[in-house]
Design a protein around this motif. Structure first.
Motif, PDB file in Angstrom:
ATOM      1  N   THR A   1     -20.602  22.428  28.190  1.00  0.00           N
ATOM      2  CA  THR A   1     -21.181  21.199  28.737  1.00  0.00           C
ATOM      3  C   THR A   1     -21.720  20.359  27.586  1.00  0.00           C
ATOM      4  O   THR A   1     -22.523  20.843  26.780  1.00  0.00           O
TER       5      THR A   1
ATOM      6  N   THR B   1     -24.226  23.140  25.922  1.00  0.00           N
ATOM      7  CA  THR B   1     -24.525  24.408  26.566  1.00  0.00           C
ATOM      8  C   THR B   1     -23.246  25.065  27.033  1.00  0.00           C
ATOM      9  O   THR B   1     -22.276  24.390  27.383  1.00  0.00           O
ATOM     10  N   GLU B   2     -23.212  26.389  27.031  1.00  0.00           N
ATOM     11  CA  GLU B   2     -22.028  27.126  27.457  1.00  0.00           C
ATOM     12  C   GLU B   2     -21.921  27.117  28.977  1.00  0.00           C
ATOM     13  O   GLU B   2     -22.926  27.117  29.674  1.00  0.00           O
TER      14      GLU B   2
ATOM     15  N   GLU C   1     -17.367  14.077  30.907  1.00  0.00           N
ATOM     16  CA  GLU C   1     -16.367  14.742  31.742  1.00  0.00           C
ATOM     17  C   GLU C   1     -15.403  15.548  30.871  1.00  0.00           C
ATOM     18  O   GLU C   1     -15.070  15.141  29.762  1.00  0.00           O
ATOM     19  N   GLN C   2     -14.921  16.672  31.410  1.00  0.00           N
ATOM     20  CA  GLN C   2     -14.004  17.512  30.649  1.00  0.00           C
ATOM     21  C   GLN C   2     -12.689  16.793  30.338  1.00  0.00           C
ATOM     22  O   GLN C   2     -12.042  17.084  29.329  1.00  0.00           O
TER      23      GLN C   2
ATOM     24  N   GLN D   1     -14.511  25.869  27.813  1.00  0.00           N
ATOM     25  CA  GLN D   1     -15.280  24.635  28.010  1.00  0.00           C
ATOM     26  C   GLN D   1     -16.780  24.849  27.813  1.00  0.00           C
ATOM     27  O   GLN D   1     -17.329  25.917  28.130  1.00  0.00           O
TER      28      GLN D   1
ATOM     29  N   THR E   1     -23.614  13.291  30.906  1.00  0.00           N
ATOM     30  CA  THR E   1     -22.718  14.433  30.803  1.00  0.00           C
ATOM     31  C   THR E   1     -21.283  13.941  30.654  1.00  0.00           C
ATOM     32  O   THR E   1     -20.802  13.144  31.455  1.00  0.00           O
TER      33      THR E   1
ATOM     34  N   GLU F   1     -23.706  16.915  26.655  1.00  0.00           N
ATOM     35  CA  GLU F   1     -24.562  15.819  27.113  1.00  0.00           C
ATOM     36  C   GLU F   1     -24.938  14.953  25.912  1.00  0.00           C
ATOM     37  O   GLU F   1     -25.348  15.464  24.874  1.00  0.00           O
TER      38      GLU F   1
END
Length: 333
Positions: free
Chosen positions: A295, A332-333, A78-79, A293, A76, A297
């Protein structure tokens, strides 16, 4: 990939004077290749030196793709390491690569946080090559007045601490450095490198490595001075291997390449009637004022699951070229 919402876009400028090269020796006049191939070769040569010269969000128009991988092989992002660029055609989501280009990543995120790019345009867009932004509609040479950023074309890495999954031999740069090296994947980024085995004989135990200009690379424009990057950047719309290890790749598109490829083609100030598309906004994922934002991956490209999948994409027991691999990503949202 699953549904994604869009938020900004990017662009870059080219200095035609500094880029001009004699292409006569690169085109085989006697070959049966068409004039289109000759034009493409001339175009690439001419552009070998790249220079700087609240809206409703839109969903990325891409069909969801499902992958049969174990949950444990997904990374994942990171933002802090995601840049969202809203364009007239949807959101582009870019993963940043501070390990390879820390100063360029800092420059892009600083300018994004300052809202520098909002409402600037994609002032030079060449189909099959790049979409360049960071100039204004009235002044394609527009740039930040901040100090220039030195080139980060390559970096030295310890293969034990920062592994690259090497999959093939590949020329470093067909124009400026035709030497053979290795290529593969680092964290889902196509990368070129000296072979890891060479680390055992180097003084610092490291090897030279660089990110590749495959389609979807986010890189920095500059003048003929290698240490002249300011604010103009570009995203590749095709494989631009003649830029490898000569321009700084600071990120990679993880969602929205279809939006990149839909940006209006033309050059502001040169093509009569050309109306450039707009960079609606650019935001770092960790920006507290940004609510778009998603997600992201990315498959672990050092995993056995990826290695098995990669070999299944190739033929004759060989993996495909790194620039032909669509590294698995889940959004994914």
């Amino acid at each position: 990939m699953k549904r994604v919402w869009m938020s900004s876009a990017i662009a870059l400028v080219l200095a035609t004077g500094a880029c001009a090269e004699n292409t006569s020796t690169e085109v085989d006049a006697g070959a049966a290749e068409s004039a289109n191939e000759a034009a493409e070769t001339a175009n690439e040569t001419r552009l070998a030196a790249l220079v700087q010269d609240d809206n409703e969000t839109m969903a990325v128009s891409a069909d969801p793709q499902e992958y049969d991988f174990p949950d444990g092989v997904w990374r994942t992002v990171e933002q802090d390491d995601l840049l969202y660029i809203e364009t007239d055609h949807g959101m582009i989501v870019i993963e940043l690569a501070p390990e390879f280009a820390p100063q360029h990543v800092e420059r892009m995120t600083t300018l994004a946080n300052e809202r520098f790019y909002d409402f600037l345009v994609w002032h030079r867009v060449i189909d099959g090559f790049v979409a360049q932004g960071g100039g204004s509609r009235t002044n394609p040479s527009h740039s930040t007045d901040m100090d220039r950023v030195p080139g980060e074309f390559t970096m030295r890495r310890d293969p034990n601490e920062m592994p690259i999954f090497e999959t093939q031999d590949r020329v470093i740069n067909p124009r400026s450095n035709p030497s053979m090296a290795r290529a593969g994947f680092w964290n889902g980024f196509p990368a070129g490198t000296q072979a890891a085995a060479l680390a055992s004989i180097t003084a610092d135990g490291r090897v030279e490595s660089w990110l590749l200009h495959c389609e979807g690379a986010a890189s920095m424009a500059r003048t003929s001075d290698p240490n002249s990057a300011g604010s103009q950047f570009y995203i590749t719309r095709g494989d631009a291997e003649h830029l490898n290890a000569q321009y700084t790749v600071w990120g990679r598109v993880r969602a929205g390449q279809d939006a990149v490829n839909a940006i209006a083609v033309g050059t502001a100030g040169q093509d009569p009637g050309f109306t450039p598309d707009t960079i609606r906004s650019m935001r770092v994922g960790s920006d507290t004022d940004f609510d778009g934002q998603v997600t992201v991956e990315v498959i672990d490209t050092n995993s056995q699951a990826f290695a098995d999948w990669l070999m299944a994409q190739g033929e004759g027991g060989e993996a495909p070229d790194v620039c032909e691999v669509d590294v698995p990503v889940r959004i994914t949202e």
